[in-house]
Design a protein around this motif. Structure first.
Motif, PDB file in Angstrom:
ATOM      1  N   ALA A   1     -18.398  47.845  45.320  1.00  0.00           N
ATOM      2  CA  ALA A   1     -19.138  47.633  44.073  1.00  0.00           C
ATOM      3  C   ALA A   1     -20.092  48.788  43.811  1.00  0.00           C
ATOM      4  N   LEU A   2     -20.721  49.290  44.863  1.00  0.00           N
ATOM      5  CA  LEU A   2     -21.616  50.446  44.738  1.00  0.00           C
ATOM      6  C   LEU A   2     -20.859  51.658  44.217  1.00  0.00           C
ATOM      7  N   LEU A   3     -19.719  51.960  44.834  1.00  0.00           N
ATOM      8  CA  LEU A   3     -18.946  53.139  44.448  1.00  0.00           C
ATOM      9  C   LEU A   3     -18.343  52.988  43.056  1.00  0.00           C
ATOM     10  N   GLN A   4     -17.982  51.781  42.674  1.00  0.00           N
ATOM     11  CA  GLN A   4     -17.482  51.560  41.322  1.00  0.00           C
ATOM     12  C   GLN A   4     -18.578  51.777  40.288  1.00  0.00           C
ATOM     13  N   PHE A   5     -19.813  51.518  40.676  1.00  0.00           N
ATOM     14  CA  PHE A   5     -20.948  51.708  39.782  1.00  0.00           C
ATOM     15  C   PHE A   5     -21.383  53.167  39.722  1.00  0.00           C
ATOM     16  N   CYS A   6     -21.388  53.839  40.861  1.00  0.00           N
ATOM     17  CA  CYS A   6     -21.951  55.194  40.954  1.00  0.00           C
ATOM     18  C   CYS A   6     -20.929  56.319  40.824  1.00  0.00           C
ATOM     19  N   THR A   7     -19.657  56.003  40.907  1.00  0.00           N
ATOM     20  CA  THR A   7     -18.648  57.070  40.874  1.00  0.00           C
ATOM     21  C   THR A   7     -17.547  56.747  39.868  1.00  0.00           C
ATOM     22  N   SER A   8     -16.752  57.775  39.601  1.00  0.00           N
ATOM     23  CA  SER A   8     -15.599  57.608  38.717  1.00  0.00           C
ATOM     24  C   SER A   8     -14.304  57.526  39.524  1.00  0.00           C
ATOM     25  N   LEU A   9     -14.426  57.294  40.824  1.00  0.00           N
ATOM     26  CA  LEU A   9     -13.256  57.214  41.687  1.00  0.00           C
ATOM     27  C   LEU A   9     -12.417  55.986  41.351  1.00  0.00           C
ATOM     28  N   PRO A  10     -11.093  56.113  41.385  1.00  0.00           N
ATOM     29  CA  PRO A  10     -10.223  54.954  41.120  1.00  0.00           C
ATOM     30  C   PRO A  10     -10.192  54.032  42.333  1.00  0.00           C
ATOM     31  N   LEU A  11     -10.885  52.920  42.246  1.00  0.00           N
ATOM     32  CA  LEU A  11     -11.027  52.030  43.401  1.00  0.00           C
ATOM     33  C   LEU A  11     -10.423  50.647  43.176  1.00  0.00           C
ATOM     34  N   GLY A  12      -9.494  50.577  42.246  1.00  0.00           N
ATOM     35  CA  GLY A  12      -8.773  49.335  42.057  1.00  0.00           C
ATOM     36  C   GLY A  12      -9.526  48.300  41.240  1.00  0.00           C
ATOM     37  N   LYS A  13      -9.224  47.056  41.489  1.00  0.00           N
ATOM     38  CA  LYS A  13      -9.790  45.948  40.727  1.00  0.00           C
ATOM     39  C   LYS A  13     -11.306  45.905  40.857  1.00  0.00           C
ATOM     40  N   PRO A  14     -12.017  45.760  39.738  1.00  0.00           N
ATOM     41  CA  PRO A  14     -13.487  45.711  39.790  1.00  0.00           C
ATOM     42  C   PRO A  14     -13.995  44.572  40.665  1.00  0.00           C
ATOM     43  N   VAL A  15     -15.021  44.893  41.462  1.00  0.00           N
ATOM     44  CA  VAL A  15     -15.667  43.907  42.329  1.00  0.00           C
ATOM     45  C   VAL A  15     -16.929  43.428  41.639  1.00  0.00           C
ATOM     46  N   ASP A  16     -17.264  42.168  41.836  1.00  0.00           N
ATOM     47  CA  ASP A  16     -18.464  41.604  41.232  1.00  0.00           C
ATOM     48  C   ASP A  16     -19.674  42.482  41.541  1.00  0.00           C
ATOM     49  N   PHE A  17     -20.371  42.926  40.490  1.00  0.00           N
ATOM     50  CA  PHE A  17     -21.499  43.839  40.629  1.00  0.00           C
ATOM     51  C   PHE A  17     -22.625  43.240  41.470  1.00  0.00           C
ATOM     52  N   GLU A  18     -22.695  41.937  41.539  1.00  0.00           N
ATOM     53  CA  GLU A  18     -23.770  41.288  42.296  1.00  0.00           C
ATOM     54  C   GLU A  18     -23.714  41.613  43.779  1.00  0.00           C
ATOM     55  N   TYR A  19     -22.516  41.918  44.283  1.00  0.00           N
ATOM     56  CA  TYR A  19     -22.405  42.278  45.704  1.00  0.00           C
ATOM     57  C   TYR A  19     -23.272  43.503  46.015  1.00  0.00           C
ATOM     58  N   PHE A  20     -23.272  44.462  45.091  1.00  0.00           N
ATOM     59  CA  PHE A  20     -24.135  45.625  45.285  1.00  0.00           C
ATOM     60  C   PHE A  20     -25.578  45.324  44.911  1.00  0.00           C
ATOM     61  N   ALA A  21     -25.781  44.573  43.846  1.00  0.00           N
ATOM     62  CA  ALA A  21     -27.137  44.276  43.377  1.00  0.00           C
ATOM     63  C   ALA A  21     -27.992  43.670  44.487  1.00  0.00           C
ATOM     64  N   ARG A  22     -27.380  42.871  45.336  1.00  0.00           N
ATOM     65  CA  ARG A  22     -28.115  42.245  46.428  1.00  0.00           C
ATOM     66  C   ARG A  22     -28.373  43.210  47.586  1.00  0.00           C
ATOM     67  N   ARG A  23     -27.797  44.392  47.516  1.00  0.00           N
ATOM     68  CA  ARG A  23     -27.953  45.373  48.610  1.00  0.00           C
ATOM     69  C   ARG A  23     -28.095  46.783  48.033  1.00  0.00           C
ATOM     70  N   SER A  24     -29.034  46.968  47.118  1.00  0.00           N
ATOM     71  CA  SER A  24     -29.185  48.274  46.468  1.00  0.00           C
ATOM     72  C   SER A  24     -29.703  49.347  47.420  1.00  0.00           C
ATOM     73  N   TYR A  25     -30.099  48.943  48.631  1.00  0.00           N
ATOM     74  CA  TYR A  25     -30.487  49.932  49.641  1.00  0.00           C
ATOM     75  C   TYR A  25     -29.281  50.747  50.110  1.00  0.00           C
ATOM     76  N   LEU A  26     -28.076  50.345  49.693  1.00  0.00           N
ATOM     77  CA  LEU A  26     -26.865  51.076  50.075  1.00  0.00           C
ATOM     78  C   LEU A  26     -26.630  52.313  49.217  1.00  0.00           C
ATOM     79  N   TYR A  27     -27.464  52.561  48.233  1.00  0.00           N
ATOM     80  CA  TYR A  27     -27.305  53.719  47.355  1.00  0.00           C
ATOM     81  C   TYR A  27     -26.963  55.016  48.103  1.00  0.00           C
ATOM     82  N   PRO A  28     -27.646  55.348  49.220  1.00  0.00           N
ATOM     83  CA  PRO A  28     -27.351  56.627  49.896  1.00  0.00           C
ATOM     84  C   PRO A  28     -25.892  56.796  50.302  1.00  0.00           C
ATOM     85  N   LEU A  29     -25.177  55.688  50.518  1.00  0.00           N
ATOM     86  CA  LEU A  29     -23.763  55.802  50.875  1.00  0.00           C
ATOM     87  C   LEU A  29     -22.978  56.485  49.763  1.00  0.00           C
ATOM     88  N   ALA A  30     -23.342  56.200  48.519  1.00  0.00           N
ATOM     89  CA  ALA A  30     -22.683  56.873  47.397  1.00  0.00           C
ATOM     90  C   ALA A  30     -22.991  58.365  47.433  1.00  0.00           C
TER      91      ALA A  30
END
Length: 236
Positions: free
Chosen positions: A6-35
Motif C-alpha cells: 500500500a505504501l509503494l502504491q501510494f508513493c511510487t508509479s511502479l506496477p504492483l498489481g491490484k490496489p491494496v486498501d490504503f488503510e494498511y499503510f495509513a496505520r503504519r506511516s512510519y514505513l515511509y523510509p522504505l519507499a
C-alpha cells in the motif's frame, strides 16, 4: 506486506498489481523510509553505470521524479504558490489548493530542482547521495505526517489521524541502514539532523502561513529535504 505494498502504491508509479486498501499503510506511516530505499535504490542503480556526473545527476533526479509519479513534486508547486501569494491566510490557502499553476509554483520547482541537480553532480559518491537523500526525504514525510496538525480534510488529515507520537522512533530506525553506505558516519548523522531541522522549519512556516499542514506541504517537504540533503553531502 500489505502495508508495504500500500505504501509503494501510494508513493511510487511502479506496477504492483491490484490496489491494496490504503488503510494498511495509513496505520503504519512510519514505513515511509522504505519507499525511499526503493525509489532511491533504483535511481542509484541506474546512475551507478553512468560515468558523467552531469548526466548521472540528471538521470538520477529524473528517475526519482518518474518513480514517484511526480506526486510530491506537485505538492512543491502548490506550496510555492501558497508561499508567494499575497494577502490573508485564506488567500494563501486558496492559492495553494486551487488547480492553477502560478509564478510561485514555477519558481519553487525550478529553484529546488536546480539546487538538487547542482549538488548531486558535485557529490563524491552520486549513487550513495541520491539514496541517502531519498530516504531522508521519506523520513521527513513520516515526521510531518505525525507532527503536522492538518488545517483541512484530505489525505494528510487521514494519515495524521492514525499516526502516533511513537511513529517517530521506527521512522528514524529505518534510516539507520544508511550508515552502511560508503559515506562517512558523520555525514549520514548530519543528514538525519538536517532532515529534522527542515521538518521543524516547515512545520513552523506552515503553521504561521497556512494554519497547519496538508498533503501539499508534506509533498513539498519531501522535495525540499531531498535537495537539502544532496547539497549537504556535496558541501561535505
Amino acid at each position: 506486506m500489505k502495508s508495504v505494498v500500500a505504501l509503494l502504491q501510494f508513493c511510487t508509479s511502479l506496477p504492483l498489481g491490484k490496489p491494496v486498501d490504503f488503510e494498511y499503510f495509513a496505520r503504519r506511516s512510519y514505513l515511509y523510509p522504505l519507499a525511499g530505499y526503493v525509489i532511491g535504490g533504483i535511481a542509484a542503480g541506474v546512475a551507478y553505470w553512468i560515468t558523467s556526473p552531469t548526466v548521472g545527476a540528471a538521470v538520477a533526479l529524473a528517475a526519482v521524479l518518474v518513480l514517484s509519479g511526480c506526486n510530491h513534486f506537485d505538492g512543491l508547486l502548490d506550496f510555492g504558490d501558497g508561499l508567494m501569494a499575497h494577502g490573508s491566510r485564506e488567500k494563501r490557502v486558496a492559492a495553494m489548493t486551487d488547480r492553477t499553476t502560478g509564478a510561485g509554483a514555477v519558481a519553487a520547482g525550478i529553484v529546488v530542482t536546480l539546487l538538487a541537480f547542482a549538488g548531486l553532480q558535485s557529490t563524491a559518491n552520486l549513487p550513495a547521495a541520491i539514496l541517502t537523500a531519498e530516504v531522508c526525504a521519506k523520513v521527513a514525510m513520516s515526521y510531518l505526517t505525525t507532527l503536522g496538525v492538518p488545517f483541512r480534510e484530505g489525505i494528510h488529515s487521514y494519515l495524521h489521524g492514525f499516526a502516533k507520537p511513537w511513529f517517530l522512533i521506527p521512522a528514524t530506525l529505518l534510516a539507520l541502514p544508511l550508515f552502511l553506505l560508503p559515506l562517512s558516519r558523520a555525514s549520514v548523522a548530519l543528514a538525519l539532523v538536517v532532515t529534522a531541522v527542515i521538518v521543524v522549519l516547515t512545520l513552523t512556516l506552515s503553521r504561521r502561513i497556512f494554519g497547519g499542514v496538508n498533503g501539499d506541504v508534506v509533498g513539498a517537504t519531501n522535495e525540499i529535504t531531498r535537495a537539502g540533503i544532496i547539497l549537504l553531502l556535496a558541501l561535505l
